[in-house]
Scaffold this active site. Structure first.
Site, short mmCIF file in Angstrom:
data_model
loop_
_atom_site.label_atom_id
_atom_site.label_comp_id
_atom_site.label_asym_id
_atom_site.label_seq_id
_atom_site.Cartn_x
_atom_site.Cartn_y
_atom_site.Cartn_z
CB CYS A 1 -1.13 0.13 1.70
SG CYS A 1 -1.61 1.26 1.61
CB CYS B 1 0.14 1.94 4.38
SG CYS B 1 -1.23 0.80 3.68
#
Length: 192
Positions: free
Chosen positions: A115, A118
């Protein structure tokens, strides 16, 4: 005082073999008949810039040619971020004792290694953990490694940040948000 950078010189540190020249055998991949080991990439931890070359090149004299021959104006090198507070990762088995039974409020960041957003929010959470140490606990949970906890709280998108207080889910924030958003949410639960 604003400064202008005329040029930036980037040197190649290493190069990888061209994919067409790699052949795979039972002994492993090889280049031109030589066996090679798998390539490992170092973890990127940011850049640190210094003005050391500016001073050195300026001391060579006012002659522009001598400064240009010297090289770039700013030196960038890998930044060591080991001094930063690293928020610990939790597993499904630690969830009950570390989060639900905590005597202080807990912020949990649900994330995944693939991600991109993230990775953008990690340093923010790390800095908040440093700023609110002792008042709040901070944990990260990898949804790929601990899917049971992610499913239990209906995590469908990462990053998702959830605030727990007295063993109950109090608030959640989905997506990579600015530091101020997380900070205001944390402060709301410190007052209660």
């Amino acid at each position: 005082m604003a400064s202008l950078i005329d040029s930036v010189t980037v040197t190649r540190v290493f190069s990888l073999p061209i994919a067409a020249s790699i052949s795979s055998t039972s002994a492993g991949p090889s280049v031109s008949g030589r066996r090679i080991s798998p390539v490992r990439f170092l973890e990127f931890r940011g850049l640190k810039c210094s003005r050391s070359l500016v001073t050195q090149s300026a001391s060579l004299g006012a002659n522009r040619r001598s400064r240009a021959a010297r090289g770039g104006r700013i030196a960038c090198e890998a930044q060591d971020t080991t001094a930063a507070v690293e928020v610990p990762n939790l597993s499904d088995s630690e969830w009950q004792t570390q989060v639900l039974e905590s005597d202080v409020p807990v912020l949990v960041e649900f994330w995944a290694p693939w991600c991109g957003p993230c990775r953008m929010i990690h340093p923010i959470v790390d800095q908040l953990a440093k700023d609110f140490a002792g008042k709040f606990k901070f944990y990260k949970i990898n949804t790929d490694e601990s899917p049971n906890t992610a499913n239990r709280y209906g995590i469908r998108s990462v990053p998702t940040v959830i605030i727990f207080k007295d063993g109950e889910k109090k608030d959640s924030i989905i997506g990579a948000v600015p530091r101020e958003t997380l900070e205001k949410t944390i402060e709301r639960f410190l007052v209660e």
